[in-house]
Design a protein around this motif. Sequence first.
Motif, PDB file in Angstrom:
ATOM      1  N   LEU A  75       0.860  -1.291  -0.072  1.00 54.78           N
ATOM      2  CA  LEU A  75      -0.275  -0.195  -0.176  1.00 54.78           C
ATOM      3  C   LEU A  75       0.959   1.187  -0.037  1.00 54.78           C
ATOM      4  O   LEU A  75       0.900   2.187  -0.832  1.00 54.78           O
ATOM      5  CB  LEU A  75      -1.275  -0.067   0.520  1.00 54.78           C
ATOM      6  CG  LEU A  75      -1.928  -1.328   0.969  1.00 54.78           C
ATOM      7  CD1 LEU A  75      -2.794  -1.466   2.523  1.00 54.78           C
ATOM      8  CD2 LEU A  75      -2.813  -0.833   0.242  1.00 54.78           C
ATOM      9  N   LEU A  76       1.891   1.020   0.642  1.00 54.57           N
ATOM     10  CA  LEU A  76       2.801   2.461   0.332  1.00 54.57           C
ATOM     11  C   LEU A  76       3.487   2.492  -0.268  1.00 54.57           C
ATOM     12  O   LEU A  76       3.396   3.672  -1.043  1.00 54.57           O
ATOM     13  CB  LEU A  76       3.667   2.279   1.969  1.00 54.57           C
ATOM     14  CG  LEU A  76       3.073   2.197   3.633  1.00 54.57           C
ATOM     15  CD1 LEU A  76       4.714   1.894   4.290  1.00 54.57           C
ATOM     16  CD2 LEU A  76       2.657   3.464   3.757  1.00 54.57           C
ATOM     17  N   GLN A 185      -8.572   0.185   0.637  1.00 56.03           N
ATOM     18  CA  GLN A 185      -7.257   0.727   1.871  1.00 56.03           C
ATOM     19  C   GLN A 185      -6.566   1.173   0.715  1.00 56.03           C
ATOM     20  O   GLN A 185      -6.147   2.425   1.283  1.00 56.03           O
ATOM     21  CB  GLN A 185      -6.992  -0.582   2.525  1.00 56.03           C
ATOM     22  CG  GLN A 185      -7.707  -1.378   3.517  1.00 56.03           C
ATOM     23  CD  GLN A 185      -7.246  -1.800   4.869  1.00 56.03           C
ATOM     24  OE1 GLN A 185      -5.955  -1.277   4.408  1.00 56.03           O
ATOM     25  NE2 GLN A 185      -7.401  -2.774   4.874  1.00 56.03           N
ATOM     26  N   ASP A 188      -7.546   5.024   0.822  1.00 52.52           N
ATOM     27  CA  ASP A 188      -7.359   5.442   2.222  1.00 52.52           C
ATOM     28  C   ASP A 188      -5.882   5.762   2.283  1.00 52.52           C
ATOM     29  O   ASP A 188      -5.428   7.080   2.512  1.00 52.52           O
ATOM     30  CB  ASP A 188      -7.688   4.452   3.571  1.00 52.52           C
ATOM     31  CG  ASP A 188      -8.869   3.545   3.572  1.00 52.52           C
ATOM     32  OD1 ASP A 188      -9.787   4.592   2.951  1.00 52.52           O
ATOM     33  OD2 ASP A 188      -9.121   3.000   3.507  1.00 52.52           O
ATOM     34  N   TYR A 189      -4.894   5.400   1.870  1.00 52.67           N
ATOM     35  CA  TYR A 189      -3.322   5.251   1.982  1.00 52.67           C
ATOM     36  C   TYR A 189      -3.246   6.477   1.374  1.00 52.67           C
ATOM     37  O   TYR A 189      -2.370   7.604   0.414  1.00 52.67           O
ATOM     38  CB  TYR A 189      -2.383   4.316   1.799  1.00 52.67           C
ATOM     39  CG  TYR A 189      -2.576   3.023   2.324  1.00 52.67           C
ATOM     40  CD1 TYR A 189      -1.013   3.421   3.155  1.00 52.67           C
ATOM     41  CD2 TYR A 189      -3.201   2.742   2.899  1.00 52.67           C
ATOM     42  CE1 TYR A 189      -1.016   2.373   4.199  1.00 52.67           C
ATOM     43  CE2 TYR A 189      -3.789   1.822   4.469  1.00 52.67           C
ATOM     44  CZ  TYR A 189      -1.782   2.020   4.809  1.00 52.67           C
ATOM     45  OH  TYR A 189      -1.906   0.656   6.017  1.00 52.67           O
ATOM     46  N   ILE A 192      -3.672   9.217   2.808  1.00 52.86           N
ATOM     47  CA  ILE A 192      -2.789   9.874   3.798  1.00 52.86           C
ATOM     48  C   ILE A 192      -1.544  10.578   3.197  1.00 52.86           C
ATOM     49  O   ILE A 192      -0.379  11.855   2.879  1.00 52.86           O
ATOM     50  CB  ILE A 192      -2.850   8.423   4.740  1.00 52.86           C
ATOM     51  CG1 ILE A 192      -3.422   7.302   5.325  1.00 52.86           C
ATOM     52  CG2 ILE A 192      -1.037   8.567   5.347  1.00 52.86           C
ATOM     53  CD1 ILE A 192      -3.170   6.012   4.954  1.00 52.86           C
TER      54      ILE A 192
END
Length: 368
Positions: A75-76, A185, A188-189, A192
């Motif tokens: 995800l990062l 997700q 979401d990242y 972020i």
Amino acid sequence: MTTSDRERQFAQLVQRVKACNLCPRMANSARVLGAGSGSLAAKVMFIGEAPGRLGADASELPFHGDKSGHNFESLLEQVGLSRYDAFVTNAVLCNPKDAAGNNATPSPAEVSNCSAFLKEQLELVDAPVVVTLGAVSLRATSLISPHNFSLKECVRSARPWAGRQLIPAYHPGQRAMVHRSFANQLSDYQFIAETVRRIGAPSRRRPTPKPGRSSAKVGAAAGLLLEESGELSYFALHKLLFLAEVRHLEATSERLTEGYFVRQKDGPYCVELHANRLPALVDGCRTRVVGNQLMVSLGQQELLANGRAQVLSQSAERTVREIARKYARLTASKLKTATYLTAPMRALLRKEKSLRTNLFNSAVLPPP
């Protein structure tokens, strides 16, 4: 505080954590805090629940070595962030096990026992953005500075908290994916990453393309597939779009769309082409459920054609039509096989074989 002062205080904190014996069932677990936790000058701190038995308890690196760690790092990577520019920790710094030796949820007492350590980490790193990964870590932050945030209501939002921005997110473990999919997700990242970049945090690569343009191309290509093929299953729509992407990339060295394609259990899926977004992405799109399958078709095709002309090149349209004519009538099994025979999927499958693990949710075709 100078850098040397921060490093000295952190080293002292690590030693106190290693000497801690407040939680009896964690006596033989690793104390997961150290240089591998990340940068003490990070602009973002991620707080998980507790080290995993097969992950951080063995590797002594938070979110590394197990499926949760793989998902977290994936995800990062896909939003252009690096864990080495972040600080990664857990609400509880040791792995809690049940009587059978499996991972267990930390008890309220265990979270409370580690609360002072978490408070020190927050003060030392002093990251302006704090991301909690799961309900346990979100509750743990309320022990440090009271709040009434809930994960369900506050996910993908930045809330002022203790002089920082607190972003509640779901845990990246497989069980949490049942409640919030990898695609959600990933969004979401992206939020972020955008929040972190606004305050000048470093990233490993340029920001990903704006979602609007990417989604427009994905929607146009999906619409053309439906126009050419008629009604398709949601499964087939994703597979055909992936095949069109690969064909166009091989022929022109350029991407057909700018979408994310990730590896799922039954093959590649396009993150932007989420079922809930179909009506907004594809003009005239209609859906219905047949048995256990979501079926997708078109209604107002004239509107679709007008939108397509603005975003897809002629060569891209030709590629999509060719793929639809060649593959649209294959069975689900044969269509899945066709995607697995492409170069990107073969490369990922070879990597899975060498690592002896399934790389579900990994990027098959990241944005260009």
